[in-house]
Structures are given as structure tokens and as C-alpha cells.
Design an enzyme around this catalytic site. Structure first.
Site, PDB file in Angstrom:
ATOM      1  N   TYR A   1     -46.388 -12.994  14.793  1.00  0.00           N
ATOM      2  CA  TYR A   1     -46.502 -12.193  13.558  1.00  0.00           C
ATOM      3  C   TYR A   1     -46.850 -10.734  13.856  1.00  0.00           C
ATOM      4  CZ  TYR A   1     -45.663 -16.336  10.870  1.00  0.00           C
ATOM      5  OH  TYR A   1     -45.038 -17.439  10.329  1.00  0.00           O
TER       6      TYR A   1
ATOM      7  N   ASN B   1     -40.155 -12.988   0.344  1.00  0.00           N
ATOM      8  CA  ASN B   1     -40.360 -12.132   1.509  1.00  0.00           C
ATOM      9  C   ASN B   1     -41.831 -11.752   1.676  1.00  0.00           C
ATOM     10  OD1 ASN B   1     -37.623 -12.345   1.646  1.00  0.00           O
ATOM     11  ND2 ASN B   1     -37.213 -10.273   0.877  1.00  0.00           N
TER      12      ASN B   1
ATOM     13  N   ASP C   1     -42.557  -9.067   3.466  1.00  0.00           N
ATOM     14  CA  ASP C   1     -42.571  -7.620   3.710  1.00  0.00           C
ATOM     15  C   ASP C   1     -42.970  -6.861   2.440  1.00  0.00           C
ATOM     16  OD1 ASP C   1     -39.061  -7.954   3.470  1.00  0.00           O
ATOM     17  OD2 ASP C   1     -40.231  -6.753   2.061  1.00  0.00           O
TER      18      ASP C   1
ATOM     19  N   HIS D   1     -44.816 -16.261  -1.033  1.00  0.00           N
ATOM     20  CA  HIS D   1     -45.061 -16.742   0.340  1.00  0.00           C
ATOM     21  C   HIS D   1     -46.061 -15.862   1.093  1.00  0.00           C
ATOM     22  CE1 HIS D   1     -40.942 -19.003   0.421  1.00  0.00           C
ATOM     23  NE2 HIS D   1     -41.848 -19.622  -0.283  1.00  0.00           N
TER      24      HIS D   1
ATOM     25  N   CYS E   1     -59.241 -14.515   5.670  1.00  0.00           N
ATOM     26  CA  CYS E   1     -60.295 -15.206   6.419  1.00  0.00           C
ATOM     27  C   CYS E   1     -60.350 -16.661   5.987  1.00  0.00           C
ATOM     28  CB  CYS E   1     -61.647 -14.537   6.160  1.00  0.00           C
ATOM     29  SG  CYS E   1     -63.003 -15.388   6.973  1.00  0.00           S
TER      30      CYS E   1
ATOM     31  N   CYS F   1     -63.976 -10.970  10.509  1.00  0.00           N
ATOM     32  CA  CYS F   1     -63.648 -10.747   9.090  1.00  0.00           C
ATOM     33  C   CYS F   1     -64.484  -9.589   8.567  1.00  0.00           C
ATOM     34  CB  CYS F   1     -63.953 -12.001   8.278  1.00  0.00           C
ATOM     35  SG  CYS F   1     -63.914 -11.731   6.495  1.00  0.00           S
TER      36      CYS F   1
ATOM     37  N   GLY G   1     -30.023 -12.783  -2.022  1.00  0.00           N
ATOM     38  CA  GLY G   1     -30.276 -12.845  -0.593  1.00  0.00           C
ATOM     39  C   GLY G   1     -31.160 -14.004  -0.165  1.00  0.00           C
TER      40      GLY G   1
ATOM     41  N   GLU H   1     -23.047 -14.637   1.367  1.00  0.00           N
ATOM     42  CA  GLU H   1     -22.169 -15.816   1.368  1.00  0.00           C
ATOM     43  C   GLU H   1     -22.819 -16.875   0.485  1.00  0.00           C
ATOM     44  OE1 GLU H   1     -24.344 -16.582   5.630  1.00  0.00           O
ATOM     45  OE2 GLU H   1     -22.171 -16.390   5.564  1.00  0.00           O
TER      46      GLU H   1
END
Ligand code: APR
Length: 278
Positions: free
Chosen positions: A97, A136, A138, A153, A161, A180, A220, A248
Site C-alpha cells: 500500500y 476507489n 484514491d 471501500h 488505528c 497512533c 469503470g 468493455e
């Protein structure tokens, strides 16, 4: 459009020619001009679900694609994206990550993100409403100007924490030695992401918005991961017209009333333009 600094393994667009099978951009069910609207006081509510495909042209890899070159074709999700994997080998999970976080910080929003921010703004100016739910992790929707983004998500630029549950903005690499900021516990911080086998966030809010929407649009996303892949069926059950926008056909493409195919940076701005004119 593609950022050279990005890690090539996490950037599927590097060196690949685009395969475009654009369909006509005007699809009847894709603009919310539905009978359903007639029954309401003319304020329109559009529900948009986005997936990794909306950020692909910003150089952030998708997870699955028909060419078998997605992130999960190169990395084992069961070793990197489950709470069990994190408990077993936190350093490897954190390093994965960290690389994605660095990629994200080097990436820029693309015209699809910008168009959705415009849609939010201009619908609100007309007394209408956009619910933007993203799978996403981001922050490209926010960087493009979207004010209300539901991250079902989680978010890559946050750490949570596991001891006091506090979430913190986190732009640097995350290590097992980090404490933390709230409870000072060392080694309890994890990326604030929903891993496989964990419950997504905001499901009640999402369910309420699906029931109330006049149009459901998925952009997407491969329709491979639930519960997000099931939203189209829920929307249909509530009588909401549904539209897929994707490079697609997704795994659940047959569930959509209509579809627009092509790269998000081309299709989404055109769809927003048409939708705002409707
Ligand atoms: N424009 C439009 N669509 C695109 C583009 C593009 N430039 N590039 C790829 N796509 C489409 C692909 O055809 C595919 O259908 O985006 C979709 C991406 O699918 P996935 O990689 O499966 O991403 P997503 O559906 O968001 O994954 C869902 O799975 O791995 C988990 O938690 C992760 O949120 C993620 C969830």
C-alpha cells in the site's frame, strides 16, 4: 496523460495501444429523462457508482481486465488485501500500500473526474442531486472538485488505528513502528481500506440513495465484487433506469438497460454534457 514516475507494475496503460469500440454516445436510458421523474416534483437525483476504470487513465492500475493484466493478476489479493494477511505479514501488506500511496500522490485527476465534479455542481445549481459512490480508495474525485464522495471501500490516504479506531490523514509510508497520533499505540495502524472479507462502509446511506434515485450509472467497474456489483439489480428492483459506462462490457452488463463503451476520459464528459442538457 500517463505519469512516467509511476511504478510500471501498477500502471497498466504503459506502452499499450487503446482498444476503442465506442458506441453511439446517446443511449435513451443514460440521461435520467425517465417516466419515473414525471412522478416527482421535477428534482432529479442521479446515482453514480465509480470503479477503478475511472482512474485508469490517471495511471492508477485496475484490478481486473480482459487482458489479464490487472493488479490482482500480478499480486495475490489473499496475501495483500485481507485482515488475515495483515495479521500474518504486516510489513509486506504495508509495503504494497505504500507503493500504491506513492503512485496516487504522483497521479492527477483526469477529464472523467473533472466532468463528474461538474455534474455535482450543475445539478445542485438546478435543485437536482448527485450521489457519487466510489469503490476507489484514491482521492482523485475530491482533487477534481467533487464535494460529496462516498468511499465505500475506504481511503488510501488515511490510516486507522485498530486499537482506538481513530482514522488519521496519512501521506507517508506506514510502518509497524508508527504510533497512533491519538492513543500512542505502536503497530496498530493499518491503511483505512476495506479488505476482502470485511464490510464496506456506508451501506445504509447507499441503499437509501438507490431507492430514491431517478437514474443509476456505473462507471469503470467490472461488476465482479459485491455488494457494489449488486447495486444495479437493487436499482432495477426499485424501478430505476440503469446505464453502464465502461471500456468493455462488465461481468453484469446484461443487467443494465443501456451502455456507453469507450475510455472514461472521452465518454464521461460527453455523457455529463448530454445529461445536463436533458
Ligand atoms: N475507461 C473506462 N473503463 C475502464 C478503463 C477506462 N480507461 N480502463 C479499464 N476500464 C474498466 C475495465 O474494463 C473494467 O471493467 O474498468 C473496470 C475495472 O474493473 P476492476 O479492475 O475489477 O475494478 P473495480 O470494479 O473497481 O473493482 C472492484 O475490487 O479489488 C477490489 O476493492 C477493490 O474496489 C475494488 C473492487
Amino acid at each position: 496523460m500517463v505519469n512516467r514516475h509511476l511504478d510500471p507494475h501498477l500502471n497498466p496503460w504503459r506502452g499499450h495501444a487503446l482498444r476503442i469500440e465506442a458506441r453511439p454516445t446517446v443511449a435513451r436510458h443514460c440521461h435520467g429523462a425517465s417516466e419515473r421523474l414525471g412522478k416527482r416534483a421535477m428534482s432529479r437525483h442521479i446515482f453514480v457508482l465509480t470503479g477503478a476504470g475511472v482512474s485508469a487513465e490517471s495511471g492508477l492500475g485496475t484490478f481486473r481486465d480482459k487482458a489479464g493484466e490487472g493488479i490482482w493478476a500480478k499480486f495475490d489479493p489473499m496475501k495483500l488485501a485481507t485482515p488475515q494477511a495483515f495479521a500474518r505479514d504486516p510489513q509486506t501488506v504495508l509495503a504494497f500500500y505504500d507503493a500504491r500511496r506513492r503512485n496516487l500522490l504522483a497521479a492527477r485527476p483526469n477529464p472523467a473526474h473533472v466532468a463528474l465534479a461538474r455534474l455535482e455542481r450543475e445539478l445542485a445549481a438546478k435543485g437536482d442531486r448527485l450521489t457519487l459512490v466510489t469503490q476507489n480508495i484514491d482521492d482523485l474525485h475530491e482533487r477534481a472538485g467533487s464535494k460529496e464522495v462516498v468511499h465505500m471501500h475506504g481511503e488510501l490516504l488515511k490510516a486507522r488505528c485498530q486499537s482506538c479506531e481513530a482514522a488519521h490523514a496519512w501521506l507517508n509510508d506506514l510502518t509497524v513502528g508508527d504510533a497512533c497520533p491519538r492513543c500512542d499505540r505502536v503497530g496498530a495502524l493499518r491503511p483505512d481500506i476495506v479488505w476482502f472479507g470485511e464490510f464496506p462502509h456506508h451501506l445504509h446511506e447507499i441503499d437509501r440513495a438507490l431507492r430514491d434515485a431517478d437514474l443509476f450509472v456505473a462507471i469503470g467497474t467490472s461488476g465482479a465484487v459485491y455488494p457494489a456489483a449488486g447495486f444495479v439489480a437493487e436499482a432495477r428492483a426499485f424501478g430505476v433506469p440503469t446505464c453502464e459506462i465502461n471500456l468493455e462490457a462488465a461481468d453484469n452488463a446484461l443487467l443494465f438497460d443501456d451502455a456507453l463503451y469507450g475510455p472514461a476520459t472521452e465518454i464521461v464528459p460527453a455523457w455529463v454534457e448530454e445529461t445536463l442538457r436533458t
